[in-house]
Design a protein around this motif. Structure first.
Motif, PDB file in Angstrom:
ATOM      1  N   GLY A   1       0.387  20.276 -17.570  1.00 27.70           N
ATOM      2  CA  GLY A   1       1.131  19.894 -18.756  1.00 27.70           C
ATOM      3  C   GLY A   1       0.387  20.285 -20.004  1.00 27.70           C
ATOM      4  N   ALA A   2       1.112  20.379 -21.094  1.00 21.30           N
ATOM      5  CA  ALA A   2       0.478  20.747 -22.355  1.00 21.30           C
ATOM      6  C   ALA A   2      -0.497  19.671 -22.811  1.00 21.30           C
ATOM      7  CB  ALA A   2       1.555  20.972 -23.425  1.00 21.30           C
ATOM      8  N   ALA A   3      -0.239  18.418 -22.449  1.00 20.34           N
ATOM      9  CA  ALA A   3      -1.133  17.316 -22.829  1.00 20.34           C
ATOM     10  C   ALA A   3      -1.945  16.864 -21.619  1.00 20.34           C
ATOM     11  CB  ALA A   3      -0.328  16.161 -23.406  1.00 20.34           C
ATOM     12  N   VAL A   4      -1.289  16.244 -20.650  1.00 21.16           N
ATOM     13  CA  VAL A   4      -1.964  15.719 -19.465  1.00 21.16           C
ATOM     14  C   VAL A   4      -1.355  16.356 -18.228  1.00 21.16           C
ATOM     15  CG1 VAL A   4      -2.534  13.657 -18.130  1.00 21.16           C
ATOM     16  CG2 VAL A   4      -2.440  13.531 -20.621  1.00 21.16           C
ATOM     17  N   GLY A   5      -2.183  16.964 -17.402  1.00 22.05           N
ATOM     18  CA  GLY A   5      -1.681  17.573 -16.188  1.00 22.05           C
ATOM     19  C   GLY A   5      -1.367  16.551 -15.122  1.00 22.05           C
ATOM     20  N   LEU A   6      -2.238  15.592 -14.944  1.00 22.88           N
ATOM     21  CA  LEU A   6      -2.042  14.557 -13.927  1.00 22.88           C
ATOM     22  C   LEU A   6      -2.678  13.273 -14.426  1.00 22.88           C
ATOM     23  CD1 LEU A   6      -1.161  13.734 -11.050  1.00 22.88           C
ATOM     24  CD2 LEU A   6      -3.439  14.442 -10.265  1.00 22.88           C
ATOM     25  N   ARG A   7      -1.936  12.198 -14.372  1.00 21.24           N
ATOM     26  CA  ARG A   7      -2.453  10.912 -14.840  1.00 21.24           C
ATOM     27  C   ARG A   7      -2.113   9.834 -13.835  1.00 21.24           C
ATOM     28  NH1 ARG A   7      -1.509   7.679 -20.582  1.00 21.24           N
ATOM     29  NH2 ARG A   7      -1.933   5.608 -19.755  1.00 21.24           N
ATOM     30  N   GLY A   8      -3.066   8.928 -13.625  1.00 17.35           N
ATOM     31  CA  GLY A   8      -2.816   7.799 -12.750  1.00 17.35           C
ATOM     32  C   GLY A   8      -3.322   6.522 -13.375  1.00 17.35           C
ATOM     33  N   ASP A   9      -2.515   5.466 -13.373  1.00 14.34           N
ATOM     34  CA  ASP A   9      -2.896   4.154 -13.902  1.00 14.34           C
ATOM     35  C   ASP A   9      -2.926   3.166 -12.747  1.00 14.34           C
ATOM     36  OD1 ASP A   9      -0.896   4.588 -16.913  1.00 14.34           O
ATOM     37  OD2 ASP A   9      -2.948   5.185 -16.467  1.00 14.34           O
ATOM     38  N   GLY A  10      -4.090   2.597 -12.502  1.00 15.59           N
ATOM     39  CA  GLY A  10      -4.199   1.606 -11.442  1.00 15.59           C
ATOM     40  C   GLY A  10      -4.432   0.235 -12.028  1.00 15.59           C
ATOM     41  N   ALA A  11      -3.545  -0.711 -11.746  1.00 19.35           N
ATOM     42  CA  ALA A  11      -3.659  -2.054 -12.333  1.00 19.35           C
ATOM     43  C   ALA A  11      -4.864  -2.812 -11.782  1.00 19.35           C
ATOM     44  CB  ALA A  11      -2.375  -2.844 -12.071  1.00 19.35           C
ATOM     45  N   THR A  12      -5.173  -2.593 -10.519  1.00 19.74           N
ATOM     46  CA  THR A  12      -6.268  -3.358  -9.922  1.00 19.74           C
ATOM     47  C   THR A  12      -7.344  -2.482  -9.307  1.00 19.74           C
ATOM     48  OG1 THR A  12      -5.072  -3.518  -7.805  1.00 19.74           O
ATOM     49  CG2 THR A  12      -4.750  -5.311  -9.394  1.00 19.74           C
ATOM     50  N   TRP A  13      -7.073  -1.171  -9.138  1.00 17.84           N
ATOM     51  CA  TRP A  13      -8.100  -0.371  -8.473  1.00 17.84           C
ATOM     52  C   TRP A  13      -8.095   1.037  -9.045  1.00 17.84           C
ATOM     53  CZ3 TRP A  13     -12.430  -1.464  -7.020  1.00 17.84           C
ATOM     54  CH2 TRP A  13     -13.161  -0.776  -6.023  1.00 17.84           C
ATOM     55  N   HIS A  14      -8.048   2.063  -8.220  1.00 18.71           N
ATOM     56  CA  HIS A  14      -8.164   3.431  -8.711  1.00 18.71           C
ATOM     57  C   HIS A  14      -6.887   3.888  -9.407  1.00 18.71           C
ATOM     58  CE1 HIS A  14     -11.920   3.903  -6.636  1.00 18.71           C
ATOM     59  NE2 HIS A  14     -11.367   3.653  -5.461  1.00 18.71           N
TER      60      HIS A  14
ATOM     61  N   SER B   1      -5.410  26.917   1.760  1.00  8.36           N
ATOM     62  CA  SER B   1      -5.487  26.947   0.297  1.00  8.36           C
ATOM     63  C   SER B   1      -4.332  26.218  -0.367  1.00  8.36           C
ATOM     64  CB  SER B   1      -5.525  28.410  -0.184  1.00  8.36           C
ATOM     65  OG  SER B   1      -4.357  29.102   0.238  1.00  8.36           O
ATOM     66  N   ALA B   2      -3.597  25.421   0.392  1.00  6.60           N
ATOM     67  CA  ALA B   2      -2.444  24.720  -0.162  1.00  6.60           C
ATOM     68  C   ALA B   2      -2.888  23.499  -0.951  1.00  6.60           C
ATOM     69  CB  ALA B   2      -1.488  24.307   0.963  1.00  6.60           C
ATOM     70  N   ILE B   3      -2.073  23.084  -1.904  1.00  4.38           N
ATOM     71  CA  ILE B   3      -2.349  21.939  -2.773  1.00  4.38           C
ATOM     72  C   ILE B   3      -1.303  20.865  -2.494  1.00  4.38           C
ATOM     73  CG2 ILE B   3      -2.497  21.129  -5.153  1.00  4.38           C
ATOM     74  CD1 ILE B   3      -3.310  23.963  -5.941  1.00  4.38           C
ATOM     75  N   ALA B   4      -1.756  19.644  -2.220  1.00  5.77           N
ATOM     76  CA  ALA B   4      -0.835  18.560  -1.910  1.00  5.77           C
ATOM     77  C   ALA B   4      -0.089  18.104  -3.156  1.00  5.77           C
ATOM     78  CB  ALA B   4      -1.575  17.389  -1.283  1.00  5.77           C
ATOM     79  N   VAL B   5      -0.802  17.859  -4.244  1.00  7.47           N
ATOM     80  CA  VAL B   5      -0.181  17.439  -5.497  1.00  7.47           C
ATOM     81  C   VAL B   5      -0.799  18.258  -6.617  1.00  7.47           C
ATOM     82  CG1 VAL B   5       0.216  15.563  -7.112  1.00  7.47           C
ATOM     83  CG2 VAL B   5       0.248  15.101  -4.667  1.00  7.47           C
ATOM     84  N   PHE B   6       0.037  18.848  -7.434  1.00  2.00           N
ATOM     85  CA  PHE B   6      -0.450  19.671  -8.540  1.00  2.00           C
ATOM     86  C   PHE B   6       0.263  19.242  -9.813  1.00  2.00           C
ATOM     87  CE2 PHE B   6       0.164  23.364 -11.339  1.00  2.00           C
ATOM     88  CZ  PHE B   6      -1.158  23.704 -11.589  1.00  2.00           C
ATOM     89  N   GLY B   7      -0.502  19.064 -10.875  1.00  2.00           N
ATOM     90  CA  GLY B   7       0.113  18.698 -12.141  1.00  2.00           C
ATOM     91  C   GLY B   7      -0.366  19.606 -13.258  1.00  2.00           C
TER      92      GLY B   7
ATOM     93  N   ASP C   1       0.802  -1.211   0.000  1.00  3.90           N
ATOM     94  CA  ASP C   1       0.000   0.000   0.000  1.00  3.90           C
ATOM     95  C   ASP C   1       0.841   1.270   0.000  1.00  3.90           C
ATOM     96  OD1 ASP C   1      -2.327  -1.453   0.027  1.00  3.90           O
ATOM     97  OD2 ASP C   1      -2.380  -1.578   2.214  1.00  3.90           O
ATOM     98  N   GLU C   2       2.146   1.142  -0.215  1.00  7.34           N
ATOM     99  CA  GLU C   2       2.988   2.326  -0.206  1.00  7.34           C
ATOM    100  C   GLU C   2       2.767   3.137  -1.473  1.00  7.34           C
ATOM    101  OE1 GLU C   2       7.723   3.527   0.318  1.00  7.34           O
ATOM    102  OE2 GLU C   2       7.044   1.447   0.495  1.00  7.34           O
ATOM    103  N   SER C   3       2.798   4.439  -1.370  1.00  5.14           N
ATOM    104  CA  SER C   3       2.562   5.326  -2.503  1.00  5.14           C
ATOM    105  C   SER C   3       3.877   5.707  -3.157  1.00  5.14           C
ATOM    106  CB  SER C   3       1.844   6.602  -2.039  1.00  5.14           C
ATOM    107  OG  SER C   3       0.624   6.297  -1.414  1.00  5.14           O
ATOM    108  N   ALA C   4       3.848   5.785  -4.480  1.00  3.81           N
ATOM    109  CA  ALA C   4       5.024   6.252  -5.205  1.00  3.81           C
ATOM    110  C   ALA C   4       5.216   7.743  -4.969  1.00  3.81           C
ATOM    111  CB  ALA C   4       4.881   5.965  -6.689  1.00  3.81           C
ATOM    112  N   ILE C   5       4.145   8.485  -4.948  1.00  2.41           N
ATOM    113  CA  ILE C   5       4.198   9.920  -4.664  1.00  2.41           C
ATOM    114  C   ILE C   5       3.179  10.208  -3.591  1.00  2.41           C
ATOM    115  CG2 ILE C   5       3.866  12.245  -5.564  1.00  2.41           C
ATOM    116  CD1 ILE C   5       4.659  11.216  -8.291  1.00  2.41           C
ATOM    117  N   HIS C   6       3.597  10.857  -2.547  1.00  5.80           N
ATOM    118  CA  HIS C   6       2.703  11.182  -1.445  1.00  5.80           C
ATOM    119  C   HIS C   6       2.937  12.634  -1.062  1.00  5.80           C
ATOM    120  CE1 HIS C   6       0.142  10.340   2.014  1.00  5.80           C
ATOM    121  NE2 HIS C   6       1.007  11.004   2.776  1.00  5.80           N
TER     122      HIS C   6
END
Length: 298
Positions: free
Chosen positions: A35-48, A27-33, A15-20
């Motif tokens: 990009g010209a194409a994709v700002g933030l992308r996540g691929d989950g093999a079995t879940w979210h 008003s702070a942002i924990a993770v911000f992405g 359950d360890e995260s690659a990025i945490h």
């Protein structure tokens, strides 16, 4: 090439995260992405692929959160939120899934532009439904409905609901296929005499035929909701019939019989005027049985 990469591949810590990211401040942002194409992308093999939780009670964005907003996306010129599934056909997966719990809507759409749809569905291959609904009812519309193509209904007849006459004994009942007539109050009763000009039609739903369209669907007035029947007034319906006067042949006009709730072949054309309930599409040689009937009062 990625400007930053942090990879976790330790099966002992599943359950360890690659990025945490943790951000403090209103008003702070924990993770911000961005990009010209994709700002933030996540691929989950079995879940979210991407999971966020909002615990704010006044707003916020997240998935499975207790805030006012589950997921929020703003598209200045095109798509605010986009979901895609690449699963094989019939896998049951969804590009976007919304579940409404505790009385909430699964998916809701709002539109404020003239002529724009609050929820729009397009099937790119053109061989499936743009929007699919399942339930009872599968869909509800409050307002006019515009259909520019054919309206395809799998049912066999156009039917209308009527109240059942109070004098009709519940033990007798008016089953699907029963030939019914109207009393002085416009309520239903099984036919009991030949060539009855008060014939209303045939109770829909017998055999393998069901109504395609039901008019005046509502609760009964006075008798209770159970004392209301759906009567086929146009189309094809299985009808209880008897062949004692003579066999029923395909093409015979049918009228009311003295056998309660049954039709018979109309042999007296003069008496049949105004008492015809339809035309036989299947024969009946002897006794009683069901005859497929093309309903047409006249």
């Amino acid at each position: 090439m990625s400007t930053f990469r942090n990879e976790v591949n330790d099966p002992a810590v599943p359950d360890e995260s690659a990025i945490h990211g943790i951000a403090h401040g209103s008003s702070a942002i924990a993770v911000f992405g961005q990009g010209a194409a994709v700002g933030l992308r996540g691929d989950g093999a079995t879940w979210h692929g991407v999971a966020g939780i909002s615990t704010s009670t006044t707003g916020g964005a997240g998935v499975n959160g207790t805030g006012n907003v589950g997921v929020q996306g703003v598209g200045q010129t095109w798509i605010g939120v986009y979901g895609e599934t690449q699963a094989p056909p019939d896998a049951g997966s969804s590009g976007v899934l919304g579940e409404g719990k505790d009385g909430g809507d699964g998916v809701k759409g709002h539109a404020n532009g003239p002529g724009k749809a609050a929820v729009a569905g397009f099937h790119l291959s053109g061989t499936g439904p743009g929007i699919f609904g399942r339930g009872n009812p599968a869909g509800r519309f409050e307002g006019d409905v515009v259909v520019t193509g054919d309206l395809i209904l799998p049912g066999a007849d156009v039917a209308e609901q009527f109240d059942v006459a109070e004098r009709v004994d519940d033990a007798v009942g008016i089953e699907p296929g029963t030939v019914v007539v109207l009393d002085d109050e416009g309520a239903l009763a099984p036919c009991e005499r030949t060539y009855d000009t008060t014939v209303a039609g045939v109770v829909s739903g017998a055999g393998d035929r069901v109504p395609a369209l039901v008019l005046d669907r509502r609760e009964a007035q006075g008798n209770g909701a159970a004392q209301r029947r759906t009567v086929a007034v146009v189309g094809k319906v299985w009808c209880r019939a008897e062949a004692s006067p003579r066999p029923i042949r395909v093409g015979d006009l049918l009228t009311t019989s003295s056998v309660q709730g049954h039709a018979m072949a109309a042999t007296d054309r003069e008496s049949a005027f105004g008492a015809v309930l339809g035309k036989a599409l299947t024969p009946l040689a002897t006794g009683t049985g069901l005859v497929l009937t093309l309903v047409g009062l006249g």
